[in-house]
Enzyme design. Structure first.
Site, PDB file in Angstrom:
ATOM      1  N   LYS A  13      12.138  26.331  -6.062  1.00 43.24           N
ATOM      2  CA  LYS A  13      11.461  27.539  -6.552  1.00 43.24           C
ATOM      3  C   LYS A  13      12.471  28.643  -6.881  1.00 43.24           C
ATOM      4  O   LYS A  13      12.334  29.316  -7.890  1.00 43.24           O
ATOM      5  CB  LYS A  13      10.469  28.085  -5.506  1.00 43.24           C
ATOM      6  N   ARG A  88       1.439  32.401   0.739  1.00 45.02           N
ATOM      7  CA  ARG A  88       1.633  31.194   1.538  1.00 45.02           C
ATOM      8  C   ARG A  88       0.435  30.884   2.423  1.00 45.02           C
ATOM      9  O   ARG A  88       0.451  29.872   3.127  1.00 45.02           O
ATOM     10  CB  ARG A  88       2.835  31.395   2.451  1.00 45.02           C
ATOM     11  N   ARG A 161      21.949  29.140   5.626  1.00 46.30           N
ATOM     12  CA  ARG A 161      20.819  29.869   6.204  1.00 46.30           C
ATOM     13  C   ARG A 161      20.545  29.338   7.599  1.00 46.30           C
ATOM     14  O   ARG A 161      20.564  28.127   7.815  1.00 46.30           O
ATOM     15  CB  ARG A 161      19.575  29.675   5.323  1.00 46.30           C
ATOM     16  N   ARG A 172       8.894  24.153   8.749  1.00 50.36           N
ATOM     17  CA  ARG A 172       8.548  24.862   7.498  1.00 50.36           C
ATOM     18  C   ARG A 172       7.702  23.965   6.592  1.00 50.36           C
ATOM     19  O   ARG A 172       6.769  24.435   5.939  1.00 50.36           O
ATOM     20  CB  ARG A 172       9.829  25.312   6.784  1.00 50.36           C
TER      21      ARG A 172
HETATM   22  P1  AMP Z   1      11.738  31.070   2.044  1.00 46.82           P
HETATM   23  O1  AMP Z   1      13.048  31.645   1.634  1.00 46.82           O
HETATM   24  O2  AMP Z   1      10.654  31.313   1.015  1.00 46.82           O
HETATM   25  O3  AMP Z   1      11.839  29.619   2.433  1.00 46.82           O
HETATM   26  O4  AMP Z   1      11.262  31.872   3.341  1.00 46.82           O
HETATM   27  C1  AMP Z   1      12.024  31.839   4.539  1.00 46.82           C
HETATM   28  C2  AMP Z   1      11.154  32.247   5.712  1.00 46.82           C
HETATM   29  O5  AMP Z   1      10.675  33.590   5.519  1.00 46.82           O
HETATM   30  C3  AMP Z   1       9.907  31.413   5.909  1.00 46.82           C
HETATM   31  O6  AMP Z   1      10.166  30.221   6.656  1.00 46.82           O
HETATM   32  C4  AMP Z   1       9.024  32.393   6.677  1.00 46.82           C
HETATM   33  O7  AMP Z   1       9.421  32.525   8.018  1.00 46.82           O
HETATM   34  C5  AMP Z   1       9.337  33.716   5.990  1.00 46.82           C
HETATM   35  N1  AMP Z   1       8.470  33.942   4.806  1.00 46.82           N
HETATM   36  C6  AMP Z   1       8.846  34.013   3.504  1.00 46.82           C
HETATM   37  N2  AMP Z   1       7.789  34.253   2.705  1.00 46.82           N
HETATM   38  C7  AMP Z   1       6.707  34.334   3.517  1.00 46.82           C
HETATM   39  C8  AMP Z   1       5.317  34.523   3.282  1.00 46.82           C
HETATM   40  N3  AMP Z   1       4.817  34.687   2.044  1.00 46.82           N
HETATM   41  N4  AMP Z   1       4.493  34.535   4.374  1.00 46.82           N
HETATM   42  C9  AMP Z   1       4.972  34.389   5.625  1.00 46.82           C
HETATM   43  N5  AMP Z   1       6.264  34.165   5.901  1.00 46.82           N
HETATM   44  C10 AMP Z   1       7.136  34.144   4.864  1.00 46.82           C
END
Ligand code: AMP
Length: 214
Positions: A13, A88, A161, A172
């Site tokens: 993404k 999400r 990360r 996740r």
């Molecule tokens: P990502 O970079 O999108 O994989 O997000 C990393 C982490 O941030 C996720 O595993 C969640 O802990 C948190 N996170 C990101 N976006 C959201 C969202 N829309 N709702 C809840 N938690 C989020």
């Protein structure tokens, strides 16, 4: 144009959003990036989110929806948005409807990147970035030409990360299946969902997205 890119972590993404930004002048709204910035800056939101993110669980709906609203308010009215990693959950999907309606915007496309989970774990746990310029690499698929030196800026510091380890990635992925996939029917009912094979190479995925939004 307002687009949601849906897909589990590691589906591509972020990469595809960046390409849409470059080609169409859209703004990438990544709640993951916003939260990581908040953690780094040590803001109250960051302090609250840090442990939840490291465990691979979801941050509260209220926090992420507020971040999205603020970012949209900072944008020009004519500029489109790509929602990357948001919504999400079902409450987030409803919140986004309200947030967009309040600002006279509407959703044009929801694009889901379909992927194989085992391949994703390999993709995610191998990824790292240059600490100086942010260029992305991978242990198996894209190593720097000279080990330990960034191809783009010559930097020597690389970072991973904290949530890109296997156990957190599995959590996740489970969160995605349990909480995010169930929002698809909301958009299916509106006839705006498209599916793309996220395991295809990046240029094919980009071409497929371009065909959908054309
Ligand atoms: P990502 O970079 O999108 O994989 O997000 C990393 C982490 O941030 C996720 O595993 C969640 O802990 C948190 N996170 C990101 N976006 C959201 C969202 N829309 N709702 C809840 N938690 C989020």
């Amino acid at each position: 144009m307002n687009i949601i890119l849906l897909g589990p972590p590691g589906a591509g993404k972020g990469t595809q959003s960046q390409r849409l930004v470059d080609r169409h002048g859209l703004k990438q709204l990544s709640t993951g990036d916003m939260l990581r910035a908040a953690v780094k800056a040590g803001t109250p939101v960051g302090l609250q989110a840090k442990a939840v993110m490291e465990a691979g669980q979801l941050v509260s709906d209220e926090i992420v929806s507020a971040l999205i609203g603020d970012e949209l308010d900072a944008m020009g009215e004519g500029q489109g948005a790509i929602f990357d990693g948001y919504p999400r959950t079902t409450p987030q999907a409803h919140a986004l409807d309200a947030i967009l309606a309040e600002r006279g915007r509407r959703l044009d496309h929801v694009i889901e990147l379909d992927v194989d989970e085992d391949a994703l774990v390999e993709r995610i746990t191998g990824r790292f970035t240059c600490g100086a310029c942010g260029k992305g690499y991978h242990d198996q698929f894209e190593r720097p030409a000279v080990d330990g030196t960034c191809d783009r800026c010559g930097g020597h510091e690389f970072k991973r990360r904290p949530d890109d380890n296997e156990q957190t990635v599995r959590t996740r992925l489970a969160e995605y299946r349990a909480k995010t996939q169930p929002i698809l029917p909301i958009y299916d009912a509106r006839g705006i969902v498209a599916h793309i094979d996220g395991m295809a190479d990046m240029d094919h995925v980009t071409a497929a997205i371009e065909a959908i939004i054309a």
